[in-house]
Write an enzyme that holds these catalytic residues in place. Structure first.
Site, PDB file in Angstrom:
ATOM      1  N   HIS A   1      -3.314   7.199   2.370  1.00  0.00           N
ATOM      2  CA  HIS A   1      -3.715   5.901   1.827  1.00  0.00           C
ATOM      3  C   HIS A   1      -5.081   5.538   2.408  1.00  0.00           C
ATOM      4  CE1 HIS A   1      -3.940   1.770   0.744  1.00  0.00           C
ATOM      5  NE2 HIS A   1      -3.740   1.338   1.984  1.00  0.00           N
TER       6      HIS A   1
ATOM      7  N   CYS B   1       0.807  -1.223   0.000  1.00  0.00           N
ATOM      8  CA  CYS B   1       0.000   0.000   0.000  1.00  0.00           C
ATOM      9  C   CYS B   1       0.837   1.268   0.000  1.00  0.00           C
ATOM     10  CB  CYS B   1      -0.953   0.003   1.195  1.00  0.00           C
ATOM     11  SG  CYS B   1      -2.184  -1.315   1.124  1.00  0.00           S
TER      12      CYS B   1
ATOM     13  N   ASN C   1     -10.115  -0.097  -0.358  1.00  0.00           N
ATOM     14  CA  ASN C   1      -8.658  -0.062  -0.404  1.00  0.00           C
ATOM     15  C   ASN C   1      -8.187  -0.640  -1.733  1.00  0.00           C
ATOM     16  OD1 ASN C   1      -5.907  -0.345  -0.091  1.00  0.00           O
ATOM     17  ND2 ASN C   1      -6.004  -1.351   1.904  1.00  0.00           N
TER      18      ASN C   1
END
Length: 337
Positions: A257, A117, A287
């Site tokens: 993020h 990520c 996500n």
């Protein structure tokens, strides 16, 4: 050392699959509820890429093509292509090679970068290095992940989190004080077991056994990752602010993020930042791993003004994490051409 040339973002592009997977859809697949998902993650729906011969390179290429169209450029002007991903079409060739061929970037070279990520953040800094050194004039940095390809839709702890998407930025030289100003980047491999995919690599190549044991799906110890992610993202963001003499009032937007609404809220509080100045789209996309940060930049592009101070922060498997101070380089109505 003061850098006379910085890497500025001069365009953003994106691609979103059409198929939506809502929380209500997931209630038909696992033992969960819409309220359970929203209260713990902030997610309401996510996009899923469906169709034969459609992988990460398909999405990444379309994000790149949007940038070319917006900048009025031809693909042969691109010097370097960096694709951040953990779900590449295949082990090799690199996704960047497939994107290069698809968009016709005949003069470009490139490679993939794997940092989960934090992938886009690390790729952004890598691309900036080529600009600052004078070795490239135009660098495409793409975050693209098809997380549905490694998600176990019988595991309610992980299947509610992830979606598919791609987004990208174009980096070009700037000598007027805009662009990537500073970064704090970190890795720590000691806790890797809490967020990983065990199967598919050289340690555990694909076998009937690895498939039966579901080793080719993402594994996450949610409580452990949550605790470490909050501290990691907040610590580097505050460190970055302190060494650049920034306060919460100086920052136009935090670009975090999009992993979990509660993580994002905690980081914003540590930065003493008004919630209205935090980029959020997690409710719509979930996500998307390496795509979340550039996807935010795309969604907020029209609201950004030249000179806006942005702090970009991410945390991912590895562990990997970091924060970057970016001074926005253009107004939407008068973007470089």
């Amino acid at each position: 050392m003061r850098r006379s040339t910085r890497a500025a973002v001069t365009a953003v592009g994106h691609f979103l699959p059409e198929t939506r997977l809502t929380n209500q859809d997931l209630t038909q697949m696992v033992d969960t509820t819409d309220e359970w998902i929203k209260s713990r993650t902030g997610i309401e729906e996510r996009r899923i890429l469906k169709g034969e011969s459609m992988g990460v390179s398909y999405m990444a290429s379309r994000a790149a093509q949007e940038i070319l169209k917006k900048r009025g450029m031809t693909a042969d002007e691109i010097d370097v292509i960096i694709v951040a991903t953990v779900t590449a079409d295949m082990s090799f060739p690199a996704t960047a090679c497939l994107v290069q061929a698809e968009i016709g970037a005949t003069n470009a070279w490139g490679f993939d970068l794997s940092a989960a990520c934090s992938g886009f953040l690390f790729a952004l800094n890598t691309g900036a290095g080529f600009i600052e050194s004078g070795r490239a004039e135009k660098v495409l940095v793409i975050g693209s992940d098809k997380m549905s390809s490694i998600t176990d839709y019988t595991d309610r702890k992980t299947c509610v989190l992830f979606g598919d998407a791609a987004a990208a930025v174009l980096l070009e030289p700037d000598s007027q004080g805009y662009g990537l100003m500073d970064s704090v980047l970190r890795v720590d491999g000691k806790g890797w077991e809490a967020l990983c995919m065990l199967g598919g690599g050289s340690l555990h190549p694909p076998t009937h056994e690895t498939v039966d044991q579901k080793m080719h799906y993402i594994h996450q110890d949610g409580k452990t990752v949550f605790r470490i992610a909050v501290k990691g993202m907040a610590d580097v963001a505050v460190e970055l602010m302190e060494r650049n003499d920034l306060t919460g009032d100086d920052i136009r937007y935090l670009v975090p993020h999009q992993a979990n609404q509660r993580i994002i809220d905690a980081v914003a509080r540590r930065m003493d930042l008004d919630p209205q100045r935090v980029m959020l789209n997690i409710s719509r996309y979930g996500n998307t791993t390496a795509a979340t940060i550039p996807l935010c930049l795309h969604d907020w592009e029209e609201q950004l003004k030249r000179g806006d101070n942005l702090v970009i922060a991410a945390f991912g498997g590895g562990y990997t994490w970091g924060a970057t101070y970016l001074r926005w380089g253009y107004d939407y109505a008068v973007s470089p051409s």
